[in-house]
Write an enzyme that holds these catalytic residues in place. Sequence first.
Site, PDB file in Angstrom:
ATOM      1  N   ARG A 227      68.094  35.100  63.915  1.00  0.00           N
ATOM      2  CA  ARG A 227      67.016  34.364  64.412  1.00  0.00           C
ATOM      3  C   ARG A 227      66.075  35.415  65.278  1.00  0.00           C
ATOM      4  O   ARG A 227      66.536  36.491  65.241  1.00  0.00           O
ATOM      5  CB  ARG A 227      67.667  33.605  65.560  1.00  0.00           C
ATOM      6  N   GLU A 256      57.495  31.402  64.918  1.00  0.00           N
ATOM      7  CA  GLU A 256      57.438  30.978  63.492  1.00  0.00           C
ATOM      8  C   GLU A 256      57.011  29.531  63.451  1.00  0.00           C
ATOM      9  O   GLU A 256      56.729  28.756  64.391  1.00  0.00           O
ATOM     10  CB  GLU A 256      59.059  30.766  62.930  1.00  0.00           C
ATOM     11  N   HIS A 275      61.686  33.075  56.533  1.00  0.00           N
ATOM     12  CA  HIS A 275      62.598  32.046  56.845  1.00  0.00           C
ATOM     13  C   HIS A 275      63.098  30.995  55.815  1.00  0.00           C
ATOM     14  O   HIS A 275      63.246  29.910  56.120  1.00  0.00           O
ATOM     15  CB  HIS A 275      62.312  31.238  58.255  1.00  0.00           C
TER      16      HIS A 275
END
Length: 309
Positions: A227, A256, A275
């Site tokens: 993360r 993000e 991601h």
Amino acid sequence: MKKVLVSNMTSIKAIDYLENSGYKVIVNSQSSDDDFLSNSDVDGILIMMHPFGENLMSKMTNLKIVARHGVGYDNVDLDAANAHDIVVTNTPGANATAVAETAMMHIFMAGRLFYQRHEAITGNADNIFLAKHQGQELTGKTVGIIGYGHIGKEIDRMLSGFNVSVLAYARHQHEVANGHMATLAEIYEQADFIVTALPATVETKHMIDASVFKKMKKTAVLINIGRGALVDEKALIDALNNEEIAGAGLDVVEEEPIKADNPLLRLPNVFVTPHVAMISQEAMDNVALTAAEDIVRVLTGKQAMFPVK
């Protein structure tokens, strides 16, 4: 008929499974609160990354389960879920192969500067940087894996052909295929490649900060497929600019989706993907089916297989 809300990115196999189990499946983008509130009568949600907390749960009185599409569940407010008696689940291990493959790709792209050399073809690379930096091989190196769950173990397995020494960190002791358990300090000081594979929690937020970068080898490459919150992004940018470490491969960042003006995208010693570590056809099928199976379990009065609270 009970209703289940899923994202439009959900595998058709999971949708078919839910429909064949007798549920009405509602599909939308899950890109705004309205996507949830316009379906406030659903009994279950197979959720992606949209934040889901008290403001939504309090208005969804039929909701019994929120099944996270993936391992991390930091976008779901567990305290609010507990207050509303909503079961929260995740899918540990279902996407481990896809994420581990992404970690391996980042090791090579960031370690050997392959992306930058590709950019040199079109004139978009920092040729002065490339003239001074050749990149480094993985073979024979020390690899630190921070987080030795399903993903960490799969990364270790994939490293088996490279004659590496693995230093693994986890809360519990494990057999490490290509090395042994180690402390964080040992990993920071000894590893040539450091891979983070942890969820974002209060304890792990910014665990890798300016003080940690000063402990790393100047030749070290940081790979984050956990993360974005694990790494203090400003400290990382400073460390890369000052060449306190050699490079970074990042599938996740603090904010993000990553914005085009993020300074990380302009540094010559970084490789970034948006991601996508968990995205492969196999992983999307496995994760969605695992989440859907727990939705059916909970809505039929059974115990969830993978509850997180």
